[in-house]
Structures are given as structure tokens and as C-alpha cells.
Design a protein around this motif. Structure first.
Motif, PDB file in Angstrom:
ATOM      1  N   LYS A  19     -16.415  -1.542  -0.542  1.00 21.60           N
ATOM      2  CA  LYS A  19     -16.329  -2.991  -0.253  1.00 21.60           C
ATOM      3  C   LYS A  19     -17.275  -3.371   0.876  1.00 21.60           C
ATOM      4  O   LYS A  19     -17.646  -4.523   1.028  1.00 21.60           O
ATOM      5  N   GLU A  64      -9.496   4.868  -5.678  1.00 22.30           N
ATOM      6  CA  GLU A  64      -9.306   3.743  -4.755  1.00 22.30           C
ATOM      7  C   GLU A  64      -9.947   3.996  -3.387  1.00 22.30           C
ATOM      8  O   GLU A  64     -10.409   3.056  -2.742  1.00 22.30           O
ATOM      9  N   LYS A  73       0.874  -1.184   0.000  1.00 26.25           N
ATOM     10  CA  LYS A  73       0.000   0.000   0.000  1.00 26.25           C
ATOM     11  C   LYS A  73       0.907   1.228   0.000  1.00 26.25           C
ATOM     12  O   LYS A  73       1.540   1.530   1.023  1.00 26.25           O
ATOM     13  N   THR A 132      -2.864   0.627  -3.905  1.00 25.25           N
ATOM     14  CA  THR A 132      -2.381  -0.748  -3.750  1.00 25.25           C
ATOM     15  C   THR A 132      -1.679  -1.247  -5.026  1.00 25.25           C
ATOM     16  O   THR A 132      -2.250  -1.141  -6.118  1.00 25.25           O
ATOM     17  N   GLN A 135     -12.461   1.234  -2.084  1.00 32.77           N
ATOM     18  CA  GLN A 135     -12.224   0.474  -0.842  1.00 32.77           C
ATOM     19  C   GLN A 135     -13.407   0.625   0.109  1.00 32.77           C
ATOM     20  O   GLN A 135     -13.827  -0.338   0.736  1.00 32.77           O
TER      21      GLN A 135
END
Ligand SMILES: Cc1cc2nc3c(=O)[nH]c(=O)nc-3n(C[C@H](O)[C@H](O)[C@H](O)COP(=O)(O)OP(=O)(O)OC[C@H]3O[C@@H](n4cnc5c(N)ncnc54)[C@H](O)[C@@H]3O)c2cc1C
Length: 272
Positions: free
Chosen positions: A264, A257, A50, A83, A261
Motif C-alpha cells: 500500500k 495479506e 484484525k 482483516t 498491506q
């Protein structure tokens, strides 16, 4: 029992050693320096890091005290992460290789990698990861877009010489079909026309262009989230057991991102 704060994840501070253009859409950075000594042996073939991006104008010095910065900085100034797969570790040279998809001027990591110069600092946490090819599988099915190409490339190199299977890869243009080393029994099937992630059916359709062998398959399928949902549906249709599958979205079309994320945790972000 008291809730103890999680210990901070160690950050590795390295620098860009070399930059090269692998294909029209892929930039390779080799990174290293004294910070390599803190980098643990990756747990798996799909190992990732990361990368932490802090706004240069804040003048922060790495490693960053992220817990403190989260409490003290305005939301828009808090460093963010991106990532990336560790394509290769060279213990002798003390370097890691990372391959970046360059997707226009949008984003943080891709434009940074496109313009990176030897000596530029890079800060990251990790490695994480869970997939390594199962040497006892009857055959292997690897699938992904350019973002998963580093992991698929590493997996192909890790397969035993007598491995059988397919690697299905979707790319935007012909020039992105880079040379990969694979066992003779593993066919690499390229499909051009992923339209920067907009062509969500292409990967699952390409996977059906070959006859799948009988026997126990080990699957690695990663890439744009909606296209991976199509792949998940196909694997369900073909009744591939869940414990033989490594599958996830690596990014989502139209989302950065940070949003990807956080989604999710929502229904739209789930690939079961
Ligand atoms: C475990 C894991 C491993 C990964 N490994 C790699 C890797 O080795 N190499 C790699 O390039 N990516 C990899 N990714 C994907 C990468 O983290 C995302 O693509 C990330 O969003 C890129 O950050 P950015 O700052 O360039 O763009 P962001 O700021 O996150 O996004 C900006 C815009 O660009 C779009 N975008 C993001 N990625 C792409 C893309 N690949 N193609 C087209 N448009 C895109 C977004 O949808 C958004 O609209 C990996 C992801 C995971 C979860």
C-alpha cells in the motif's frame, strides 16, 4: 517533543461458537464468549477486525504483547494479522458474525476458518471502519467480490427502505450467489466467473451492464486490488466526486495479506 510509542491496540479474546457453510466458497463463524464484553460498538457499517494469528507451536497466551514479541522473536515467528468484516453484531447473544472466503489451501485465515470448531480461540483487534450508507444520497452503488460480500450485505440491510441503486457482485461459481436482503429499489446484479480474482475486468464490466441513474451517488467498492483499480478508472470516467466514494483493495491476487498491506506504500498498491 518526544516520540511516544503508540499504546497497544486492545485485543479481544473470544471463541468460535458456531461454524456453518454459507456457500461453496463462504464459511460463516459466529464468535463470542466472555471476551465480547470488551468489544466496542462498531463505528460504521463496513466495520472490520484484525485477527491475530500466532504459531501454535510457540505456545503464546493471548492477549499477545505484540510490541515485545516484535522485538524478541525471529521475523518468521512474529504473529501476523488478517482483516475481516464484522457482518453482524448480536448484542443480546454477545456474538459477532464473520464470513470467510475459502480460497484453496493457501493462506492462514481461510484454512483456519474452514477447519474451525466450536471452542477454538480467536483473537482480534478493532473494530475499524469508515463507511456507512449516506441516507441523503440519490442512489447507491455497491460493488465487490466475495471478500466484500459481508460488507455489501450489511450495507444493503442498513439502507433506507426507499433507497435506489445497484449492488454489483462478482463470484467464482453459481452457488456463491447467496440470498441477500435489500430494499426493493436496489437491484442485485451477480456475475459468475471471477476466476479466483484473476478476472480483473469482470467487476467494472458488470457495473456497466446497467444504466446509472442521474443524481448524487454514494459508492462502496472493494475487493481484489487490480479489479478495484478498473472500478476506480470507471468512476473517474463517470466523474463521480471522490468524496462520494469508499474504495479500496481488500486483497491482491498472488499476494498474501502481509505483502498486500506493505505494498500500500508503493505505487502498485495505490488506488487514489
Ligand atoms: C477492510 C477489509 C475487510 C475484509 N473483509 C473480508 C471478509 O469479510 N471476508 C473475507 O473473506 N475477506 C475479507 N477481506 C480480505 C482478507 O483480509 C484477505 O483475503 C486475506 O488475504 C485473507 O487471508 P488468508 O490468510 O486467507 O490468505 P493470505 O495468506 O493473505 O493469502 C494467501 C493467498 O491467497 C490469496 N487470497 C487471499 N484472499 C483471497 C480471496 N478472497 N480469494 C482468492 N484468493 C485469495 C492471496 O492472493 C494469496 O495468494 C477484507 C480485507 C479488508 C482490508
Amino acid at each position: 517533543m518526544t516520540d511516544r510509542p503508540r499504546p497497544p491496540r486492545p485485543q479481544h479474546v473470544m471463541e468460535v461458537v458456531e461454524r456453518s457453510q454459507l456457500s461453496p466458497s463462504l464459511v460463516r463463524l459466529v464468535v463470542g464468549g466472555p471476551g465480547f464484553s470488551t468489544f466496542p460498538t462498531p463505528p460504521s457499517i463496513d466495520a472490520y477486525v484484525k485477527i491475530v494469528f500466532a504459531k501454535p507451536e510457540l505456545g503464546l497466551e493471548p492477549p499477545y504483547d505484540l510490541a515485545h514479541l516484535r522485538e524478541t522473536l525471529p521475523r518468521e515467528d512474529i504473529p501476523v494479522t488478517r482483516t475481516y468484516t464484522v457482518r453482524e453484531v448480536d448484542e443480546t447473544a454477545g456474538t459477532l458474525t464473520l464470513d470467510f472466503v475459502v480460497h484453496g489451501d493457501e493462506g492462514l485465515a481461510a484454512p483456519w476458518a474452514r477447519d474451525a470448531q466450536p471452542g477454538d480461540p480467536i483473537v482480534f483487534m478493532g473494530p475499524g471502519g469508515t463507511y456507512s450508507p449516506d441516507p441523503t444520497a440519490d442512489w447507491h452503488l455497491l460493488a465487490g467480490d466475495l471478500s466484500a460480500l459481508p460488507a455489501v450485505g450489511a450495507a444493503l440491510e442498513a439502507l433506507p427502505a426507499d433507497a435506489r441503486g445497484y449492488a454489483f457482485l462478482v463470484v467464482d461459481e453459481d452457488g456463491d450467489r447467496i440470498d441477500l436482503t435489500a430494499p426493493a429499489g436496489v437491484e442485485i446484479v451477480w456475475a459468475v466467473g471471477s476466476e479466483g480474482g484473476a478476472a480483473t475486468d469482470l467487476l467494472a464490466t458488470t457495473m456497466q451492464s446497467r444504466t446509472w441513474p442521474d443524481g448524487r451517488v454514494h459508492v462502496f467498492a472493494h475487493g481484489e486490488r487490480e479489479s478495484i483499480k478498473r472500478v476506480r478508472a470507471l468512476l473517474k470516467e463517470r466523474e463521480v466526486p471522490r468524496d462520494q466514494i469508499s474504495i479500496s483493495g481488500y486483497w491482491a491476487y498472488g499476494r498474501n495479506e502481509d505483502r498486500f498491506q506493505s505494498e500500500k506504500r508503493e505505487p502498485v498498491g495505490k488506488i487514489d
